[in-house]
Design a protein around this motif. Structure first.
Motif, PDB file in Angstrom:
ATOM      1  N   LEU A  77       0.865  -1.178   0.000  1.00 42.30           N
ATOM      2  CA  LEU A  77       0.000   0.000   0.000  1.00 42.30           C
ATOM      3  C   LEU A  77       0.904   1.231   0.000  1.00 42.30           C
ATOM      4  N   MET A  78       0.664   2.107  -0.974  1.00 39.53           N
ATOM      5  CA  MET A  78       1.585   3.230  -1.168  1.00 39.53           C
ATOM      6  C   MET A  78       0.791   4.520  -1.333  1.00 39.53           C
ATOM      7  N   GLY A  79       1.461   5.647  -1.164  1.00 37.97           N
ATOM      8  CA  GLY A  79       0.866   6.922  -1.548  1.00 37.97           C
ATOM      9  C   GLY A  79       0.257   7.699  -0.395  1.00 37.97           C
ATOM     10  N   CYS A  80      -0.661   8.563  -0.733  1.00 33.69           N
ATOM     11  CA  CYS A  80      -1.159   9.539   0.236  1.00 33.69           C
ATOM     12  C   CYS A  80      -1.984   8.905   1.350  1.00 33.69           C
ATOM     13  N   LEU A  81      -2.569   7.729   1.108  1.00 32.07           N
ATOM     14  CA  LEU A  81      -3.303   7.065   2.185  1.00 32.07           C
ATOM     15  C   LEU A  81      -2.338   6.700   3.319  1.00 32.07           C
ATOM     16  N   VAL A  82      -1.132   6.369   2.968  1.00 33.23           N
ATOM     17  CA  VAL A  82      -0.108   6.017   3.968  1.00 33.23           C
ATOM     18  C   VAL A  82       0.501   7.294   4.549  1.00 33.23           C
ATOM     19  N   GLY A  83       0.835   8.261   3.666  1.00 37.47           N
ATOM     20  CA  GLY A  83       1.416   9.515   4.129  1.00 37.47           C
ATOM     21  C   GLY A  83       2.888   9.390   4.432  1.00 37.47           C
ATOM     22  N   VAL A  84       3.536  10.535   4.647  1.00 33.46           N
ATOM     23  CA  VAL A  84       4.991  10.509   4.881  1.00 33.46           C
ATOM     24  C   VAL A  84       5.361   9.932   6.240  1.00 33.46           C
ATOM     25  N   LYS A  85       4.457  10.034   7.197  1.00 33.84           N
ATOM     26  CA  LYS A  85       4.808   9.556   8.538  1.00 33.84           C
ATOM     27  C   LYS A  85       4.317   8.143   8.804  1.00 33.84           C
ATOM     28  N   GLY A  86       3.637   7.539   7.841  1.00 34.05           N
ATOM     29  CA  GLY A  86       3.055   6.219   8.091  1.00 34.05           C
ATOM     30  C   GLY A  86       1.744   6.378   8.846  1.00 34.05           C
ATOM     31  N   ASN A  87       0.970   5.326   8.893  1.00 33.33           N
ATOM     32  CA  ASN A  87      -0.346   5.422   9.521  1.00 33.33           C
ATOM     33  C   ASN A  87      -0.618   4.117  10.267  1.00 33.33           C
ATOM     34  N   PRO A  88      -0.344   4.086  11.592  1.00 30.80           N
ATOM     35  CA  PRO A  88      -0.468   2.838  12.351  1.00 30.80           C
ATOM     36  C   PRO A  88      -1.863   2.232  12.288  1.00 30.80           C
ATOM     37  N   ARG A  89      -2.884   3.088  12.155  1.00 30.92           N
ATOM     38  CA  ARG A  89      -4.246   2.550  12.121  1.00 30.92           C
ATOM     39  C   ARG A  89      -4.492   1.686  10.876  1.00 30.92           C
ATOM     40  N   LEU A  90      -3.793   2.049   9.787  1.00 32.55           N
ATOM     41  CA  LEU A  90      -3.936   1.237   8.572  1.00 32.55           C
ATOM     42  C   LEU A  90      -3.400  -0.167   8.807  1.00 32.55           C
ATOM     43  N   LYS A  91      -2.293  -0.242   9.562  1.00 27.13           N
ATOM     44  CA  LYS A  91      -1.694  -1.555   9.833  1.00 27.13           C
ATOM     45  C   LYS A  91      -2.652  -2.415  10.647  1.00 27.13           C
ATOM     46  N   GLU A  92      -3.350  -1.792  11.571  1.00 28.21           N
ATOM     47  CA  GLU A  92      -4.324  -2.553  12.379  1.00 28.21           C
ATOM     48  C   GLU A  92      -5.510  -2.990  11.529  1.00 28.21           C
ATOM     49  N   ARG A  93      -5.963  -2.089  10.667  1.00 26.46           N
ATOM     50  CA  ARG A  93      -7.169  -2.377   9.901  1.00 26.46           C
ATOM     51  C   ARG A  93      -6.908  -3.366   8.757  1.00 26.46           C
ATOM     52  N   PHE A  94      -5.678  -3.303   8.199  1.00 28.49           N
ATOM     53  CA  PHE A  94      -5.370  -4.178   7.054  1.00 28.49           C
ATOM     54  C   PHE A  94      -4.101  -4.982   7.355  1.00 28.49           C
ATOM     55  N   PRO A  95      -4.208  -5.947   8.283  1.00 30.84           N
ATOM     56  CA  PRO A  95      -2.994  -6.672   8.690  1.00 30.84           C
ATOM     57  C   PRO A  95      -2.406  -7.518   7.567  1.00 30.84           C
ATOM     58  N   TYR A  96      -3.168  -7.768   6.527  1.00 29.67           N
ATOM     59  CA  TYR A  96      -2.655  -8.590   5.430  1.00 29.67           C
ATOM     60  C   TYR A  96      -1.841  -7.791   4.423  1.00 29.67           C
ATOM     61  N   VAL A  97      -1.699  -6.464   4.644  1.00 25.97           N
ATOM     62  CA  VAL A  97      -0.803  -5.672   3.783  1.00 25.97           C
ATOM     63  C   VAL A  97       0.627  -5.896   4.263  1.00 25.97           C
ATOM     64  N   ASP A  98       1.522  -6.234   3.326  1.00 26.11           N
ATOM     65  CA  ASP A  98       2.900  -6.558   3.717  1.00 26.11           C
ATOM     66  C   ASP A  98       3.767  -5.322   3.883  1.00 26.11           C
ATOM     67  N   VAL A  99       3.565  -4.335   2.996  1.00 28.65           N
ATOM     68  CA  VAL A  99       4.467  -3.176   3.002  1.00 28.65           C
ATOM     69  C   VAL A  99       3.653  -1.895   2.873  1.00 28.65           C
ATOM     70  N   PHE A 100       3.998  -0.909   3.681  1.00 28.61           N
ATOM     71  CA  PHE A 100       3.385   0.419   3.583  1.00 28.61           C
ATOM     72  C   PHE A 100       4.465   1.396   3.115  1.00 28.61           C
ATOM     73  N   SER A 101       4.175   2.124   2.040  1.00 30.62           N
ATOM     74  CA  SER A 101       5.194   3.046   1.497  1.00 30.62           C
ATOM     75  C   SER A 101       4.633   4.454   1.414  1.00 30.62           C
TER      76      SER A 101
END
Ligand code: SF4
Length: 465
Positions: A77-101
């Protein structure tokens, strides 16, 4: 090994996806249009509008069953949804995503795929990251020799704080790329068949402000201009406050720099502009448009080697025998900003009616979480009213553009052809107007004179001479 990239959003995201594709092909991956057939799936996301964000969530959820069936599938998962600082809530909501960029950064995915610790360390250093990303861009195989126009990011991020905008929070502070890196990349693209490059930045006319020892945008255009095989250069998006006479002179003077300026006004009412924190007034914008037109009309200081006044512009932007405007101007407008009254909207309508711009990208305001407007302002213009204002501007703009384009009728224009669409070749004029012609031969990447035989608000038709 195959990769599949899904891209949502702006030209910057398109360029970022191209970088990811290039990097993956360096690692031996091949592109596939089918997510089910891919070993690596990249979702490059946008959050500028709620609808774009919703599409990203929908797409992400739709991948869950695939990941369940094939746990070795890599989802990035890449781009503005992740943002420059990362988004911990995304990791909780989508644990099957391997990489956040974060946006513009293929690094985390590459580090994950290569498990390269050294590389991971390098990623932490911004300069090195740029060197990697910018030094050697090889187009994805399927685009090599096929792609006529490419986008090249030259400024990342934005340090402005327009109250409606999420970009500074997601893409970080403004950073210009070193001119040498841009040169290397453009030369490489041209060697791979690209004929036109569009330099990208959230505020592209601030290019180089953070690198006082390097060139500004005018200087960069002058550095790129001599590249053999490069036919056309464009840039977007400009901010009204930074459009200097020097830059306009450069555009008017250099034949390869196209006479098309993308400069958003966002609103035509001073109070709304102040609430948006845009940093200029409607009067300032009005004067800017006059200044741009004057520069290309033969009255400006730089329009000495070709302009409307003497029948041909440096960059092919003037009709050989027609009377269309030698420069085109595009703007962005948001309707229904918090607190925008009917009277304030009318000021925007009046501004567009008076300025008669070539393009207006229209948007209805929607609250983006994390923006200043979302914290301090109430989204109080009803949806139906936003739609009503949107439609009024849409109709106005359609009429204006149809009238502008009608002035091309009978003119001869230089068209750079991109691709064949349903039996007709599609290309663009220097002023960025879409033109279709019938041709019994391959025109990809060619600049050809075309006589315009039909015009409408969205495109034109013509015949090859
Ligand atoms: S709208 Fe404003 S804050 Fe957003 S990218 Fe443009 S200049 Fe920066």
């Amino acid at each position: 090994m195959k990769y599949h990239i899904w891209t949502e959003g702006c030209q910057m995201n398109v360029a970022d996806s191209q970088r990811v594709a290039s990097a993956l092909e360096h690692l031996g991956y091949q592109s596939t249009d089918h997510a089910e057939a891919a070993d690596v799936i990249v979702l490059n996301t946008c959050v500028v509008r709620q609808s774009a964000e919703d599409r990203a969530y929908g797409r992400l959820s739709s991948l869950r069953p695939l990941k369940d069936r094939r746990p070795d599938l890599v989802i990035n998962l890449m781009g503005c949804l992740v943002g420059v600082k990362g988004n911990p809530r995304l990791k909780e909501r989508f644990p099957y995503v391997d990489v956040f960029s974060p946006p513009s950064d293929p690094g985390p995915l590459l580090a994950f795929l290569t498990q390269d610790e050294t590389y991971k360390m390098e990623q932490a250093q911004t300069q090195r990251r740029y060197a990697y990303m910018d030094g050697d861009l090889a187009l994805p195989v399927e685009e090599r020799g096929q792609l006529v126009m490419a986008h090249v990011p030259v400024v990342y991020g934005c340090s402005h704080a327009c109250t409606f905008c999420i970009i500074p929070f997601r893409r970080g502070i403004e950073r210009s790329r070193p001119a040498e890196d841009v040169l290397v990349e453009v030369r490489s693209l041209v060697a791979q068949g690209v004929k036109e490059v569009t330099l990208l930045g959230q505020i592209v006319d601030r290019y180089g402000v953070d690198q006082p020892e390097g060139p500004g945008l005018s200087g960069l255009l002058r550095l790129l201009h001599p590249i053999e095989g490069l036919e056309r250069i464009r840039f977007l998006t400009s901010h009204p406050s930074y459009m200097t006479d020097e830059l306009l002179d450069t555009v008017a003077e250099l034949p390869k720099v196209m006479p098309h300026i993308e400069v958003p006004c966002q609103a035509g009412d001073d109070q709304v502009l102040q609430n948006m924190k845009r940093g200029y007034t409607a009067g300032d914008y009005h004067r800017l448009v006059e200044r741009i037109r004057q520069r290309f009309s033969g009255n400006g200081s730089a329009a000495t080697n070709g302009s409307a006044a003497n029948g041909g512009s440096a960059n092919g932007g003037t009709a050989v025998n027609g009377s269309y405007p030698p420069v085109s101007i595009a703007t962005d407008v948001i309707v229904g900003f918090p607190g925008e009254t009917a009277e304030q909207f009318q000021h925007t309508y009046d501004l567009l009616e008076e300025l008669r711009l070539d393009v207006a990208h229209l948007a209805r305001y929607s609250t983006r979480q994390g923006t200043v407007a979302s914290r301090r302002m109430q989204d109080d213009v009803p949806e139906e009213e936003k739609m009503r204002r949107f439609r009024l501007l849409e109709e106005l703009q359609e009429r204006i553009v149809a009238e502008i384009n009608a002035r091309y009728l009978g003119s001869t224009v230089e068209v750079l052809f991109e691709e064949e669409v349903k039996g007709r070749w599609k290309g663009r004029t220097p002023t960025n107007k879409l033109v279709f012609v019938q041709a019994g031969r391959d025109l990809r990447g060619q600049v050809q004179p075309v006589q315009i035989t039909w015009t409408g608000p969205w495109s034109m038709q013509g015949s090859l001479l």
